[in-house]
Design a protein around this motif. Structure first.
Motif, PDB file in Angstrom:
ATOM      1  N   ILE A   1       0.874  -1.185   0.000  1.00  0.00           N
ATOM      2  CA  ILE A   1       0.000   0.000   0.000  1.00  0.00           C
ATOM      3  C   ILE A   1       0.904   1.226   0.000  1.00  0.00           C
ATOM      4  CG2 ILE A   1      -1.902   1.178   1.175  1.00  0.00           C
ATOM      5  CD1 ILE A   1      -2.638  -1.679   2.236  1.00  0.00           C
ATOM      6  N   ALA A   2       1.335   1.579  -1.166  1.00  0.00           N
ATOM      7  CA  ALA A   2       2.346   2.622  -1.307  1.00  0.00           C
ATOM      8  C   ALA A   2       2.185   3.278  -2.681  1.00  0.00           C
ATOM      9  CB  ALA A   2       3.739   2.001  -1.195  1.00  0.00           C
ATOM     10  N   PRO A   3       2.508   4.545  -2.856  1.00  0.00           N
ATOM     11  CA  PRO A   3       2.989   5.468  -1.824  1.00  0.00           C
ATOM     12  C   PRO A   3       1.855   5.957  -0.910  1.00  0.00           C
ATOM     13  CG  PRO A   3       2.769   6.596  -3.926  1.00  0.00           C
ATOM     14  CD  PRO A   3       2.442   5.162  -4.189  1.00  0.00           C
ATOM     15  N   ARG A   4       2.229   6.236   0.339  1.00  0.00           N
ATOM     16  CA  ARG A   4       1.239   6.746   1.298  1.00  0.00           C
ATOM     17  C   ARG A   4       1.585   8.197   1.673  1.00  0.00           C
ATOM     18  NH1 ARG A   4       3.144   2.235   3.046  1.00  0.00           N
ATOM     19  NH2 ARG A   4       4.284   3.212   4.759  1.00  0.00           N
ATOM     20  N   PRO A   5       0.556   9.052   1.699  1.00  0.00           N
ATOM     21  CA  PRO A   5       0.820  10.433   2.131  1.00  0.00           C
ATOM     22  C   PRO A   5       1.242  10.446   3.605  1.00  0.00           C
ATOM     23  CG  PRO A   5      -1.541  10.044   1.911  1.00  0.00           C
ATOM     24  CD  PRO A   5      -0.859   8.805   1.436  1.00  0.00           C
ATOM     25  N   ILE A   6       1.837  11.546   4.012  1.00  0.00           N
ATOM     26  CA  ILE A   6       2.354  11.616   5.389  1.00  0.00           C
ATOM     27  C   ILE A   6       1.681  12.751   6.159  1.00  0.00           C
ATOM     28  CG2 ILE A   6       4.424  11.968   6.801  1.00  0.00           C
ATOM     29  CD1 ILE A   6       6.049  10.853   4.356  1.00  0.00           C
ATOM     30  N   ALA A   7       1.049  12.378   7.277  1.00  0.00           N
ATOM     31  CA  ALA A   7       0.508  13.391   8.194  1.00  0.00           C
ATOM     32  C   ALA A   7       1.612  13.693   9.194  1.00  0.00           C
ATOM     33  CB  ALA A   7      -0.714  12.838   8.921  1.00  0.00           C
ATOM     34  N   PHE A   8       2.068  14.922   9.199  1.00  0.00           N
ATOM     35  CA  PHE A   8       3.102  15.314  10.164  1.00  0.00           C
ATOM     36  C   PHE A   8       2.319  15.998  11.291  1.00  0.00           C
ATOM     37  CE2 PHE A   8       7.514  17.591  10.235  1.00  0.00           C
ATOM     38  CZ  PHE A   8       7.916  16.746  11.234  1.00  0.00           C
ATOM     39  N   ALA A   9       2.093  15.237  12.371  1.00  0.00           N
ATOM     40  CA  ALA A   9       1.098  15.645  13.375  1.00  0.00           C
ATOM     41  C   ALA A   9       1.724  16.362  14.567  1.00  0.00           C
ATOM     42  CB  ALA A   9       0.347  14.400  13.861  1.00  0.00           C
ATOM     43  N   SER A  10       1.256  17.590  14.828  1.00  0.00           N
ATOM     44  CA  SER A  10       1.692  18.250  16.061  1.00  0.00           C
ATOM     45  C   SER A  10       0.555  18.230  17.066  1.00  0.00           C
ATOM     46  CB  SER A  10       2.203  19.676  15.821  1.00  0.00           C
ATOM     47  OG  SER A  10       1.552  20.316  14.764  1.00  0.00           O
ATOM     48  N   THR A  11       0.921  17.898  18.301  1.00  0.00           N
ATOM     49  CA  THR A  11      -0.053  17.793  19.402  1.00  0.00           C
ATOM     50  C   THR A  11       0.582  18.381  20.663  1.00  0.00           C
ATOM     51  OG1 THR A  11       0.827  15.584  19.902  1.00  0.00           O
ATOM     52  CG2 THR A  11      -1.166  15.658  18.553  1.00  0.00           C
ATOM     53  N   VAL A  12      -0.238  18.551  21.677  1.00  0.00           N
ATOM     54  CA  VAL A  12       0.313  18.896  23.006  1.00  0.00           C
ATOM     55  C   VAL A  12      -0.254  17.919  24.024  1.00  0.00           C
ATOM     56  CG1 VAL A  12       0.657  21.376  22.571  1.00  0.00           C
ATOM     57  CG2 VAL A  12      -1.527  20.593  23.474  1.00  0.00           C
ATOM     58  N   ASP A  13       0.480  17.722  25.142  1.00  0.00           N
ATOM     59  CA  ASP A  13      -0.064  16.883  26.216  1.00  0.00           C
ATOM     60  C   ASP A  13      -0.849  17.762  27.195  1.00  0.00           C
ATOM     61  OD1 ASP A  13       1.782  18.099  27.885  1.00  0.00           O
ATOM     62  OD2 ASP A  13       3.079  16.339  28.064  1.00  0.00           O
ATOM     63  N   GLU A  14      -1.300  17.162  28.293  1.00  0.00           N
ATOM     64  CA  GLU A  14      -2.159  17.913  29.226  1.00  0.00           C
ATOM     65  C   GLU A  14      -1.420  19.091  29.866  1.00  0.00           C
ATOM     66  OE1 GLU A  14      -1.143  14.781  29.500  1.00  0.00           O
ATOM     67  OE2 GLU A  14       0.030  14.777  31.358  1.00  0.00           O
ATOM     68  N   LYS A  15      -0.069  19.016  29.876  1.00  0.00           N
ATOM     69  CA  LYS A  15       0.700  20.125  30.468  1.00  0.00           C
ATOM     70  C   LYS A  15       1.109  21.160  29.417  1.00  0.00           C
ATOM     71  CE  LYS A  15       2.831  17.146  33.936  1.00  0.00           C
ATOM     72  NZ  LYS A  15       3.833  16.096  33.727  1.00  0.00           N
ATOM     73  N   GLY A  16       0.774  20.894  28.159  1.00  0.00           N
ATOM     74  CA  GLY A  16       1.137  21.849  27.094  1.00  0.00           C
ATOM     75  C   GLY A  16       2.455  21.510  26.422  1.00  0.00           C
ATOM     76  N   ASN A  17       3.103  20.370  26.804  1.00  0.00           N
ATOM     77  CA  ASN A  17       4.343  19.959  26.115  1.00  0.00           C
ATOM     78  C   ASN A  17       4.026  19.605  24.662  1.00  0.00           C
ATOM     79  OD1 ASN A  17       6.164  20.012  28.395  1.00  0.00           O
ATOM     80  ND2 ASN A  17       5.061  18.197  29.130  1.00  0.00           N
ATOM     81  N   VAL A  18       4.834  20.128  23.742  1.00  0.00           N
ATOM     82  CA  VAL A  18       4.566  19.947  22.311  1.00  0.00           C
ATOM     83  C   VAL A  18       5.212  18.672  21.782  1.00  0.00           C
ATOM     84  CG1 VAL A  18       4.962  20.980  20.027  1.00  0.00           C
ATOM     85  CG2 VAL A  18       4.359  22.445  21.965  1.00  0.00           C
ATOM     86  N   ASN A  19       4.514  17.982  20.891  1.00  0.00           N
ATOM     87  CA  ASN A  19       5.011  16.762  20.247  1.00  0.00           C
ATOM     88  C   ASN A  19       4.795  16.875  18.740  1.00  0.00           C
ATOM     89  OD1 ASN A  19       5.702  13.722  21.182  1.00  0.00           O
ATOM     90  ND2 ASN A  19       4.540  13.687  19.278  1.00  0.00           N
ATOM     91  N   LEU A  20       5.724  16.313  17.972  1.00  0.00           N
ATOM     92  CA  LEU A  20       5.607  16.371  16.510  1.00  0.00           C
ATOM     93  C   LEU A  20       6.092  15.044  15.928  1.00  0.00           C
ATOM     94  CD1 LEU A  20       5.164  18.140  13.917  1.00  0.00           C
ATOM     95  CD2 LEU A  20       7.556  18.841  14.134  1.00  0.00           C
ATOM     96  N   SER A  21       5.214  14.306  15.225  1.00  0.00           N
ATOM     97  CA  SER A  21       5.586  12.989  14.675  1.00  0.00           C
ATOM     98  C   SER A  21       4.863  12.723  13.366  1.00  0.00           C
ATOM     99  CB  SER A  21       5.195  11.866  15.640  1.00  0.00           C
ATOM    100  OG  SER A  21       5.804  12.067  16.878  1.00  0.00           O
TER     101      SER A  21
END
Ligand SMILES: Cc1cc2nc3c(=O)[nH]c(=O)nc-3n(C[C@H](O)[C@H](O)[C@H](O)COP(=O)(O)O)c2cc1C
Length: 297
Positions: A22-42
């Motif tokens: 199942i290729a090629p697959r588009p990529i979601a580059f997801a930014s989120t925060v946790d309950e304390k506001g720490n930022v994550n990007l994956s």
């Protein structure tokens, strides 16, 4: 043909097979925060669009095959019900890959990857300033697909706001695929860069109603030279040229020499006409191809 039953195969093998196929697959580059506001990007390549009204995109942070642990992004979207989906292009592909490193919880991958956080309007997580498109989303639902390692979690996101870099737009204000320069994930460590010759146009058949491959006479359909794509190109024509139109075309310089040269050798004539028909189809001259191929009857 090899046939695989997932129930009798190791998860890692099924995983590799699915990702390779199942290729090629588009990529979601997801930014989120946790309950304390720490930022994550994956990044997540289990991703696509599923609806325009409401605008819905879905991505899936899966449980790790290795140890059945879950991803920080999943924990964050379950807690905050918010995410920004940034689109990844070639300019930021290595930074995106670096951001996929399994850093400890609380580590900000914007900082690790050297990307710039831009404050969002509707959600707490920032968007990636370097991304060609960023979508601020509300998470409507998270659907777990199972308890085992390898199980996906569908994060159903409603797009609230879309940021588009104007540099990727054409004169009509639409996204120009060449300017977008998107990247997509394939199996293993392979990626695809959508630019240059890898982009091509195929007009939508819904605009007309083609006769279909089944209406192509057998002597053309059974050609060893024409591929399925060639036959589909013929089948996408609305009307097959009439016998009179074919006859009239026989004096065209394109075919007149061939017709006179092989007048006494029907098999060779058909082979030559097939070659010419194929070339015309390759050049998108479908009507001329039809006429030339029909002359081989
Ligand atoms: C291009 C790319 C696509 C990826 N797609 C997925 C995916 O669809 N699902 C998934 O669970 N992990 C995927 N990964 C792996 C995650 O990005 C990786 O596990 C990351 O560390 C998760 O981060 P988090 O724990 O901070 O959410 C992908 C990695 C890359 C480089």
């Amino acid at each position: 043909m090899k046939t695989i039953n997932p129930k009798e195969t190791k998860t890692a093998e099924v995983h590799a097979l699915l990702l390779g196929a199942i290729a090629p697959r588009p990529i979601a580059f997801a930014s989120t925060v946790d309950e304390k506001g720490n930022v994550n990007l994956s990044p997540f390549s289990f991703f696509n669009v599923f609806s325009a009204k409401p605008p819905i995109v879905v991505f899936s942070p899966a449980r790790r095959v290795r140890d059945n642990t879950s991803k920080h992004t999943l924990e964050n979207v379950e807690t905050t019900r918010e995410v920004v989906i940034n689109i990844c292009n070639y300019d930021i592909v290595e930074q995106m890959s670096l951001a996929s490193t399994e850093y400890d919880k609380g580590i900000n991958e914007f900082i690790k990857s050297g990307l710039t956080p831009e404050p969002s309007v509707m959600v707490k997580a920032p968007w990636v300033k370097e991304a060609p498109v960023a979508m601020e989303c509300r998470v409507n639902e998270v659907i777990s697909l199972g308890p085992d390692g390898g199980a996906g979690n569908l994060v159903i996101c409603e797009v609230l706001l879309i940021h588009v870099n104007e540099n990727i737009l054409n004169e009509e204000g639409k996204i120009d695929p060449y300017k977008l320069d998107a990247v997509a994930r394939m199996g293993g460590d392979y990626y695809l860069r959508a630019n240059g010759d890898s982009i091509f146009e195929l007009p939508k058949p819904v605009r007309n109603k083609g006769v279909g491959v089944d209406q192509i006479p057998d002597f053309i359909r059974n050609s060893k030279l024409l591929t399925g794509n060639h036959l589909a190109r013929l089948g996408n024509t609305e009307v097959i040229p009439t016998a009179e139109e074919v006859e009239a075309f026989k004096s065209d310089p394109l075919v007149s020499y061939t017709l006179s040269k092989y007048v006494h050798d029907k098999a060779q004539l058909r082979a030559e006409l097939e070659k010419l028909g194929k070339k015309l189809l390759d050049d998108h001259q479908v009507l001329a191809a039809w006429k030339v191929l029909l002359m081989g009857e």
